[in-house]
Design a protein around this motif. Structure first.
Motif, mmCIF file in Angstrom:
data_model
loop_
_atom_site.group_PDB
_atom_site.id
_atom_site.type_symbol
_atom_site.label_atom_id
_atom_site.label_comp_id
_atom_site.label_asym_id
_atom_site.label_seq_id
_atom_site.Cartn_x
_atom_site.Cartn_y
_atom_site.Cartn_z
ATOM 1 N N ARG A 37 -11.135 6.996 38.400
ATOM 2 C CA ARG A 37 -10.844 5.755 39.000
ATOM 3 C C ARG A 37 -9.966 5.480 39.967
ATOM 4 N N THR A 38 -10.133 4.538 40.835
ATOM 5 C CA THR A 38 -9.050 4.205 41.555
ATOM 6 C C THR A 38 -9.163 2.657 41.787
ATOM 7 N N GLY A 39 -8.145 1.986 41.966
ATOM 8 C CA GLY A 39 -7.929 0.579 42.344
ATOM 9 C C GLY A 39 -7.276 0.101 40.957
ATOM 10 N N PRO A 40 -6.868 -1.172 41.068
ATOM 11 C CA PRO A 40 -6.235 -1.906 39.709
ATOM 12 C C PRO A 40 -7.235 -1.829 38.698
ATOM 13 N N VAL A 41 -6.942 -1.923 37.439
ATOM 14 C CA VAL A 41 -7.441 -1.709 36.240
ATOM 15 C C VAL A 41 -6.938 -3.036 35.389
ATOM 16 N N TYR A 42 -7.749 -3.937 34.826
ATOM 17 C CA TYR A 42 -7.027 -5.042 34.128
ATOM 18 C C TYR A 42 -7.931 -4.970 32.777
ATOM 19 N N VAL A 43 -7.488 -5.081 31.525
ATOM 20 C CA VAL A 43 -8.086 -4.970 30.387
ATOM 21 C C VAL A 43 -7.574 -6.420 29.579
ATOM 22 N N GLU A 44 -8.614 -7.205 28.969
ATOM 23 C CA GLU A 44 -8.390 -8.322 28.180
ATOM 24 C C GLU A 44 -7.908 -7.750 26.766
ATOM 25 N N LEU A 45 -6.482 -7.890 26.470
ATOM 26 C CA LEU A 45 -6.078 -7.517 25.234
ATOM 27 C C LEU A 45 -6.077 -8.316 24.062
ATOM 28 N N ALA A 46 -6.726 -9.278 24.155
ATOM 29 C CA ALA A 46 -6.565 -10.319 22.799
ATOM 30 C C ALA A 46 -7.682 -9.677 22.031
ATOM 31 N N GLY A 47 -7.330 -9.554 20.747
ATOM 32 C CA GLY A 47 -8.264 -8.861 19.722
ATOM 33 C C GLY A 47 -8.313 -7.583 19.807
ATOM 34 N N ARG A 48 -7.577 -6.851 20.757
ATOM 35 C CA ARG A 48 -8.042 -5.199 20.705
ATOM 36 C C ARG A 48 -6.773 -4.714 19.563
ATOM 37 N N THR A 49 -7.433 -3.835 18.772
ATOM 38 C CA THR A 49 -6.424 -3.253 17.546
ATOM 39 C C THR A 49 -6.194 -1.680 18.291
ATOM 40 N N ASP A 50 -6.877 -1.387 19.121
ATOM 41 C CA ASP A 50 -6.901 0.166 19.528
ATOM 42 C C ASP A 50 -6.091 0.262 21.044
ATOM 43 N N ILE A 51 -5.415 -0.947 21.295
ATOM 44 C CA ILE A 51 -4.519 -0.592 22.443
ATOM 45 C C ILE A 51 -3.031 -0.984 22.167
ATOM 46 N N SER A 52 -2.098 -0.369 22.718
ATOM 47 C CA SER A 52 -0.655 -0.611 22.519
ATOM 48 C C SER A 52 -0.277 -0.657 24.001
ATOM 49 N N VAL A 53 0.924 -1.615 23.931
ATOM 50 C CA VAL A 53 1.437 -2.023 25.236
ATOM 51 C C VAL A 53 2.892 -1.455 25.660
ATOM 52 N N VAL A 54 3.056 -0.683 26.578
ATOM 53 C CA VAL A 54 4.366 -0.049 26.896
ATOM 54 C C VAL A 54 5.000 -0.886 28.094
ATOM 55 N N PRO A 55 6.115 -1.720 27.868
ATOM 56 C CA PRO A 55 6.651 -2.394 29.150
ATOM 57 C C PRO A 55 7.122 -1.443 30.127
ATOM 58 N N VAL A 56 7.147 -1.607 31.161
ATOM 59 C CA VAL A 56 7.578 -0.895 32.167
ATOM 60 C C VAL A 56 8.778 -1.579 32.904
ATOM 61 N N PRO A 57 10.130 -1.176 32.963
ATOM 62 C CA PRO A 57 11.129 -1.533 33.625
ATOM 63 C C PRO A 57 10.912 -1.870 34.961
ATOM 64 N N GLU A 58 11.503 -2.985 35.938
ATOM 65 C CA GLU A 58 11.303 -3.419 37.218
ATOM 66 C C GLU A 58 11.697 -2.124 37.843
ATOM 67 N N GLU A 59 12.980 -1.585 37.512
ATOM 68 C CA GLU A 59 13.171 -0.401 38.341
ATOM 69 C C GLU A 59 12.444 0.874 38.412
#
Length: 98
Positions: A1-23
């Motif tokens: 897959r190439t290009g940006p991927v966007y996932v609607e996270l509302a209501g998802r229980t199978d996805i966790s989010v890891v913040p990426v520091p700006e640097e």
């Protein structure tokens, strides 16, 4: 897959989010994510453009696998941020005496 991927996270229980520091944005390579995936049985990718994304998504049915992947990714990001030299501001040139 190439290009940006966007996932609607509302209501998802199978996805966790890891913040990426700006640097660290744009610094984590896909090969690193693949290693984490192999070790944890998850699927990891950036939300949006890989060079500017502020979050990585960790997908998987088992919460414990996602938690382990999150821990690994956070450790990678912390080590990467610690290893990067801090940007120094250039010192002003010395004054000239005429």
């Amino acid at each position: 897959r190439t290009g940006p991927v966007y996932v609607e996270l509302a209501g998802r229980t199978d996805i966790s989010v890891v913040p990426v520091p700006e640097e660290m944005r744009g610094m984590t390579k896909a090969a690193v994510l693949r290693d984490v995936e192999r070790e944890t049985g998850t699927f990891c990718f950036f939300q949006g453009d890989t060079n500017t994304s502020s979050s990585m998504l960790v997908c998987g049915h088992k919460a414990e696998d996602r938690v382990r992947a999150e821990q690994l990714l956070q450790d990678i990001l912390l080590r990467g941020a610690a290893a990067r030299p801090k940007q120094r501001r250039r010192a002003a040139p010395p004054p000239t005496h005429e």
